[in-house]
Write a protein that holds these residues in place. Sequence first.
Motif, PDB file in Angstrom:
ATOM      1  N   UNK A 143       0.792  -1.178   0.069  1.00  0.00           N
ATOM      2  CA  UNK A 143      -0.019   0.003   0.066  1.00  0.00           C
ATOM      3  C   UNK A 143       0.898   1.150  -0.003  1.00  0.00           C
ATOM      4  N   UNK A 144       0.480   2.352  -0.646  1.00  0.00           N
ATOM      5  CA  UNK A 144       1.270   3.397  -0.789  1.00  0.00           C
ATOM      6  C   UNK A 144       1.419   4.196   0.516  1.00  0.00           C
ATOM      7  N   UNK A 145       2.574   4.337   1.134  1.00  0.00           N
ATOM      8  CA  UNK A 145       2.794   4.872   2.382  1.00  0.00           C
ATOM      9  C   UNK A 145       2.089   6.237   2.501  1.00  0.00           C
ATOM     10  N   UNK A 146       1.883   7.078   1.442  1.00  0.00           N
ATOM     11  CA  UNK A 146       1.681   8.210   1.302  1.00  0.00           C
ATOM     12  C   UNK A 146       0.045   8.522   0.958  1.00  0.00           C
ATOM     13  N   UNK A 147      -0.310   7.506   0.265  1.00  0.00           N
ATOM     14  CA  UNK A 147      -1.537   7.614  -0.091  1.00  0.00           C
ATOM     15  C   UNK A 147      -2.496   6.166   0.182  1.00  0.00           C
ATOM     16  N   UNK A 148      -2.998   6.045   1.353  1.00  0.00           N
ATOM     17  CA  UNK A 148      -3.425   4.631   1.657  1.00  0.00           C
ATOM     18  C   UNK A 148      -4.385   3.842   0.932  1.00  0.00           C
ATOM     19  N   UNK A 149      -5.168   4.751   0.101  1.00  0.00           N
ATOM     20  CA  UNK A 149      -6.434   4.293  -0.721  1.00  0.00           C
ATOM     21  C   UNK A 149      -5.711   3.436  -1.906  1.00  0.00           C
ATOM     22  N   UNK A 150      -4.211   3.664  -2.140  1.00  0.00           N
ATOM     23  CA  UNK A 150      -3.724   3.259  -3.294  1.00  0.00           C
ATOM     24  C   UNK A 150      -2.848   2.141  -2.974  1.00  0.00           C
ATOM     25  N   UNK A 151      -2.773   0.947  -3.857  1.00  0.00           N
ATOM     26  CA  UNK A 151      -1.807  -0.048  -3.697  1.00  0.00           C
ATOM     27  C   UNK A 151      -1.333  -0.509  -5.168  1.00  0.00           C
ATOM     28  N   UNK A 152      -0.407  -1.342  -4.758  1.00  0.00           N
ATOM     29  CA  UNK A 152       0.315  -1.778  -6.047  1.00  0.00           C
ATOM     30  C   UNK A 152       0.657  -3.268  -5.996  1.00  0.00           C
ATOM     31  N   UNK A 153       0.608  -3.960  -7.252  1.00  0.00           N
ATOM     32  CA  UNK A 153       1.142  -5.616  -7.119  1.00  0.00           C
ATOM     33  C   UNK A 153       1.816  -5.464  -8.573  1.00  0.00           C
ATOM     34  N   UNK A 154       3.236  -6.086  -8.327  1.00  0.00           N
ATOM     35  CA  UNK A 154       4.118  -6.257  -9.005  1.00  0.00           C
ATOM     36  C   UNK A 154       4.738  -7.675  -9.176  1.00  0.00           C
ATOM     37  N   UNK A 155       4.674  -8.242 -10.519  1.00  0.00           N
ATOM     38  CA  UNK A 155       5.228  -9.634 -10.655  1.00  0.00           C
ATOM     39  C   UNK A 155       5.965  -9.768 -11.826  1.00  0.00           C
ATOM     40  N   UNK A 156       6.623 -11.031 -12.130  1.00  0.00           N
ATOM     41  CA  UNK A 156       7.146 -11.482 -13.279  1.00  0.00           C
ATOM     42  C   UNK A 156       6.049 -12.037 -14.001  1.00  0.00           C
ATOM     43  N   UNK A 157       5.387 -11.340 -15.259  1.00  0.00           N
ATOM     44  CA  UNK A 157       4.441 -11.961 -16.050  1.00  0.00           C
ATOM     45  C   UNK A 157       5.095 -12.679 -17.436  1.00  0.00           C
ATOM     46  N   UNK A 158       5.087 -13.987 -17.838  1.00  0.00           N
ATOM     47  CA  UNK A 158       5.678 -14.277 -18.871  1.00  0.00           C
ATOM     48  C   UNK A 158       7.081 -13.676 -19.219  1.00  0.00           C
ATOM     49  N   UNK A 159       7.736 -13.471 -18.133  1.00  0.00           N
ATOM     50  CA  UNK A 159       9.290 -13.329 -18.241  1.00  0.00           C
ATOM     51  C   UNK A 159       9.376 -11.618 -18.141  1.00  0.00           C
TER      52      UNK A 159
END
Length: 169
Positions: free
Chosen positions: A43-59
């Motif tokens: 979750x964005x430390x400065x904007x608690x209503x926003x979060x992010x997900x990051x991963x490797x997808x098909x390399x």
Amino acid sequence: MQPITEQQIRSSFVNASKGEANRATIPELDHLDWGSLDYLGWTDAKRPGISYVVMHVDGTVRGILLRAAGSGAPTNRKAICVWCEDVKATDNVRMVIAPLAGKAGRDGGTIGTLACAGFACSSNVRRAPSRSEIGDQATAEEREFWTGLRIEGLRERVARFIHQVMRDD
Ligand SMILES: [Zn+2]
């Protein structure tokens, strides 16, 4: 997952503008236990209503921006996270909304999912199986296999969601 850098993260977002990607507050990456993560979610430390997900997808490193639905608080009802499908961690699941990539997103199109608050899915799928899940007699090998299936399932479901945000599923 393989470690990723702040720069990779900032250029990975498929459903955020350049400005949003630059504004994202990136967590401390140096001491993360990458080997026990299937995706990185925060979750964005400065904007608690926003979060992010990051991963490797098909390399390729792919990231998505998510908005909390409603108040962003976990629902009072128990719910199962769509990503890890853990039957035990049901108290802290909430709805998050991803704007779709490209024009569809600019036109207001979104897609939602139930996901663990705090993005605890990776540790949920690595917990020891309960007796009702695998029985008393399971060998270490069977337990490992069970966990492997859950890890694989989690990776598949998060990757599928990212594909849906990108609209190329
Ligand atoms: Zn989960």
